[in-house]
Design an enzyme around this catalytic site. Sequence first.
Site, short mmCIF file in Angstrom:
data_model
loop_
_atom_site.label_atom_id
_atom_site.label_comp_id
_atom_site.label_asym_id
_atom_site.label_seq_id
_atom_site.Cartn_x
_atom_site.Cartn_y
_atom_site.Cartn_z
N LYS A 1 -29.90 63.09 68.39
CA LYS A 1 -29.49 63.87 67.28
C LYS A 1 -30.64 64.37 66.63
O LYS A 1 -30.61 65.62 66.01
CB LYS A 1 -28.74 62.95 66.71
CG LYS A 1 -27.41 62.35 66.93
CD LYS A 1 -26.70 61.36 66.25
CE LYS A 1 -25.35 61.05 67.19
NZ LYS A 1 -24.63 60.03 66.66
N GLN B 1 -25.08 55.61 62.03
CA GLN B 1 -24.58 55.41 63.61
C GLN B 1 -23.83 54.01 63.67
O GLN B 1 -24.46 52.93 63.24
CB GLN B 1 -26.18 55.27 64.46
CG GLN B 1 -25.91 55.30 65.75
CD GLN B 1 -25.27 56.37 66.60
OE1 GLN B 1 -25.32 57.51 65.89
NE2 GLN B 1 -24.63 55.97 67.79
N ASP C 1 -19.34 63.35 60.51
CA ASP C 1 -18.57 62.62 61.47
C ASP C 1 -17.19 62.84 61.37
O ASP C 1 -16.54 62.39 62.36
CB ASP C 1 -18.96 60.83 61.17
CG ASP C 1 -20.09 60.48 62.49
OD1 ASP C 1 -19.88 61.17 63.53
OD2 ASP C 1 -20.59 59.30 62.15
N1 GUN Z 1 -21.64 55.70 67.84
C1 GUN Z 1 -21.19 56.22 68.88
N2 GUN Z 1 -20.56 57.52 68.69
C2 GUN Z 1 -20.67 57.60 67.52
C3 GUN Z 1 -20.27 58.80 66.67
O1 GUN Z 1 -19.77 59.78 66.86
N3 GUN Z 1 -20.77 58.88 65.43
C4 GUN Z 1 -21.17 57.76 64.92
N4 GUN Z 1 -21.64 57.69 63.48
N5 GUN Z 1 -21.76 56.39 65.55
C5 GUN Z 1 -21.19 56.79 66.82
#
Ligand code: GUN
Length: 281
Positions: A54, A98, A121
């Site tokens: 990311k 996350q 998100d």
């Molecule tokens: N963990 C796995 N996929 C995601 C996601 O799309 N967003 C977040 N914040 N955590 C994750």
Amino acid sequence: MTAAIIDGKAISKLLRKEITQDVEKFKAETGITPGLAVVLVGEDPASQTYVRSKEKSTIKVGMYSEVHRLAAETSQDELLTLVDQLNNDPKIHGILVQLPLPKNIDENKVIEAINPAKDVDGFHPVNAGRLLIGQDTFVACTPYGIMELLRQEDVQLKGKHAVVVGRSNIVGKPIALLLLQEHATVSICHSRTADLGAMTRQADVLVVAVGRANFITGDMIKPGAVVIDVGINRVDGQLVGDVEFESAKEVAGKITPVPGGVGPMTITMLLKNTLLAAKRC
Ligand code: GUN
């Protein structure tokens, strides 16, 4: 018949090129650099990989990236204090914490602490609720990415039967709502659905997000169906989806591979949401 492969990697590359151009234009017009803050608590290896990816992708499209790596022992209060700082930081337009978080932290509390206007998100109840009632919102990145794949592949949804296998807040529920918005007839199934095959065999579009390796086999797919496999499972050191690719590709009309299908789209849509957040501020 062998299915056409939906190349999420190639589509993602194309979209990221567009996002890069849009970011450049936005910066030139406003003097604002869209900023994304990612918060990682603990040392989960998969999460570390996602967060690195990311960070790299954010910088590559010309945005400002900030990553906060916190120890696994971080308290909920400490995390909430950081979220509050990020909510009030004008350099930051998008915040992503996350998941999963360590067990001592209440995920819902943390998600609810994020300013909905920075919730790229799309997990905050306000944004999830807006999606439910068809208002403009931040759509969670994976379902948003699936809809973009279907659009790029010219998959017609109006009047079609879309079957979603999985009912998570992150994928199953939001993708069902998005398909409904596009006038598909939507069924939501899950691991406890009786005679799952009878349901999936009706699907013109089948979205599978259950987190179980090779859960859906070719005999459960309608000939010619579009199959979207959201699963990422590690089996004997290899990544496999929730759909058994070898048998499914002999029946489906189009199918996403794992890796290289839905996966690359998730970060792409996160970047799109971050630019959108900056534009809305
Ligand atoms: N963990 C796995 N996929 C995601 C996601 O799309 N967003 C977040 N914040 N955590 C994750």
